[in-house]
Design a protein around this motif. Sequence first.
Motif, short mmCIF file in Angstrom:
data_model
loop_
_atom_site.label_atom_id
_atom_site.label_comp_id
_atom_site.label_asym_id
_atom_site.label_seq_id
_atom_site.Cartn_x
_atom_site.Cartn_y
_atom_site.Cartn_z
N UNK A 3 1.59 -1.04 0.07
CA UNK A 3 0.04 -0.34 0.14
C UNK A 3 1.04 1.13 0.04
N UNK A 4 0.86 1.87 -1.61
CA UNK A 4 2.43 2.87 -1.14
C UNK A 4 0.99 3.96 -1.10
N UNK A 5 0.25 3.94 -0.42
CA UNK A 5 -0.16 4.78 0.64
C UNK A 5 0.30 5.68 1.98
N UNK A 6 0.17 4.26 2.48
CA UNK A 6 0.15 4.64 3.98
C UNK A 6 1.94 4.12 4.69
N UNK A 7 2.53 3.45 3.54
CA UNK A 7 4.00 2.93 3.58
C UNK A 7 4.96 4.12 3.77
N UNK A 9 8.40 5.48 4.43
CA UNK A 9 9.62 4.64 3.73
C UNK A 9 10.95 6.53 3.83
N UNK A 10 11.76 5.89 4.00
CA UNK A 10 12.75 6.97 3.97
C UNK A 10 12.82 8.13 2.78
N UNK A 11 13.82 9.26 3.14
CA UNK A 11 13.31 10.35 1.93
C UNK A 11 14.32 9.81 0.37
N UNK A 12 14.05 9.86 -0.15
CA UNK A 12 15.15 9.73 -1.56
C UNK A 12 15.00 10.59 -2.43
N UNK A 13 16.10 11.54 -3.71
CA UNK A 13 15.79 12.19 -3.79
C UNK A 13 15.27 11.55 -5.24
N UNK A 14 14.19 12.36 -5.74
CA UNK A 14 13.48 11.75 -6.76
C UNK A 14 13.51 12.53 -8.24
N UNK A 15 14.27 13.93 -8.19
CA UNK A 15 14.71 14.19 -8.48
C UNK A 15 16.49 15.15 -8.96
N UNK A 16 16.46 15.22 -10.45
CA UNK A 16 17.25 15.94 -10.08
C UNK A 16 18.24 17.43 -9.58
N UNK A 17 19.14 17.75 -9.64
CA UNK A 17 19.75 19.15 -8.77
C UNK A 17 18.92 20.24 -10.53
N UNK A 18 18.53 21.69 -9.42
CA UNK A 18 17.76 21.90 -10.43
C UNK A 18 18.81 23.57 -10.81
N UNK A 19 18.97 23.76 -12.56
CA UNK A 19 19.89 24.34 -12.07
C UNK A 19 19.56 25.88 -12.36
N UNK A 20 20.30 26.99 -12.85
CA UNK A 20 20.21 28.47 -12.33
C UNK A 20 19.10 29.39 -13.19
N UNK A 21 18.19 28.14 -14.38
CA UNK A 21 16.85 28.43 -15.00
C UNK A 21 15.69 27.99 -14.43
N UNK A 22 16.32 27.46 -13.21
CA UNK A 22 14.77 27.04 -12.51
C UNK A 22 14.42 28.29 -11.36
N UNK A 281 16.48 11.42 6.72
CA UNK A 281 16.16 9.91 7.94
C UNK A 281 14.80 9.97 8.16
N UNK A 282 14.18 11.13 8.04
CA UNK A 282 12.77 11.22 9.14
C UNK A 282 12.04 10.35 7.73
N UNK A 283 10.86 9.31 8.28
CA UNK A 283 10.18 8.42 7.86
C UNK A 283 9.04 9.35 6.78
N UNK A 284 8.73 9.39 5.92
CA UNK A 284 7.79 10.24 4.78
C UNK A 284 6.81 9.09 4.35
N UNK A 285 5.53 10.09 3.98
CA UNK A 285 4.43 8.80 3.20
C UNK A 285 5.32 9.82 1.81
N UNK A 286 4.79 8.69 0.99
CA UNK A 286 5.28 9.26 -0.51
C UNK A 286 4.15 9.64 -1.78
N UNK A 287 3.86 11.05 -1.47
CA UNK A 287 2.40 11.97 -1.96
C UNK A 287 3.22 12.84 -2.67
N UNK A 288 2.61 12.89 -3.43
CA UNK A 288 2.71 14.25 -4.41
C UNK A 288 3.84 15.79 -3.64
#
Length: 467
Positions: A3-7, A9-22, A281-288
């Motif tokens: 159940x991805x809604x309630x599981x 998990x530790x945070x992981x970087x899901x996106x790449x680093x932003x550059x100066x144009x962001x 290291x803080x657990x977090x829900x996998x949500x938008x």
Amino acid sequence: MRNLCTFCIPRRPHVAWADAGVAASGQRPVTEDLIRRNAEHNDCVIFSLEELSLHQQEIERLEHIDKWCRDLKILYLQNNLIGKIENVSKLKKLEYLNLALNNIEKIENLEGCEGLTKLDLTVNFIGELSSVKTLQGNIHLKELFLMGNPCADFDGYRQFVVATLQQLKWLDGKEIERSERIQALQNFTAVEQRIREQEKAYCLKRAEDKEEARRKLQEEENKGEMERSHTGSDGHWDTDISAPLPSSEESKDYIQAPEIQEGQCKEKKLDDREDDLEFWNKPSLYTPESRLETLRHMEKQRRDQERLSEKKKKVKPPRMLVTEDGRALNVNEPKLDFTLKDDEKRNQIVLDLAVYRYMDTSLIDVDVQPTYVRVMVKGKVGEVIIGCQRTSKPVKSTPDSSRGQTSQRSQQMERLEVDPSKRSIPDVANIVQERKHTPRRVRAEPKIIPSEEEPDFEDNPEVPPLI
């Protein structure tokens, strides 16, 4: 059963680093330049582009693609932050759309993609499984991927999709058999009822998650405003380098200021590392919301890193060249070897400066004053300022290995004689002298005396002598 809604998990970087144009929020808009840079295989021509890859660009909103690239057949948009499917209905020739690893919560606005045959929505946040009914008009759709979404954990998920989209041949990489479709159609009424109940429960939980995320975001904004109010708008001290020359006590305090700032930077860096470690290291829900929070944290890290790098750049205090009492200080920024010798016999001071080899003399600027000599070498390299005070011994700054050579070179220096008494006025009338013709003397020809060693030799007077 996952159940991805309630599981949690530790945070992981899901996106790449932003550059100066962001932008500050981490959002990168879809621009014409972005599309052209990813259309090199088509000579950067976008109107006839058939394949486009915009993955890992931190895009939050789809726009302009359906107007600029109407001939697209393949569109890769995976691993972004897209929260809604929109502005693609005009892509009539689109065959494959990849929206995996985004923040999509509902399937919509794909009715206009008449040629769509494959749709990948892996690992999104689709909880409204009934939204797959919008794909019934895509009669050419053969493959659909919904694995990794909350709806994939619903009881009766596969049966509902198979019965709803009868044109499908593959679901989540598994072929749909004829017997499976027949059975799904037979149990569709009961399965649909269960799906609606699970959707309702999921929507209530999502509303709670959104409210919690909104509250945390408000707290972070309030905390950031408080920190900015204490440290200033830009988070660091301003430095005025156009101030007049400081006194001796002020210059000491000025020099100590960068050291204090460096210590404060180290302390702040240590605190930031601890906060960063705690965040990951803080657990977090996998949500938008958690994905957006991760992006904001990474943006904050980047900005803090830029501020620390700016603080590390020490601003040099203005160099004091002349003291308050008018005494010139010795300055040797280019670190050139030189000797300063007091020649009492000739009543002069000799400065021997070793400049760079083969350097044009136009790059050397010499300013001789009664109390000091200022030499500018190459304009931007630095200055050599030497106070010229009478001393009984020569002043040297060369290494021990070159002291003997420089002193010997200074002693062998030749100078033009400038004594007026020793000047001579040339005689203009006798500059060009006429040659006197003297009679040439005819040299007597030497007589050839036969050698006694040759007994057969006869001297014939009628034979002329050999010249």
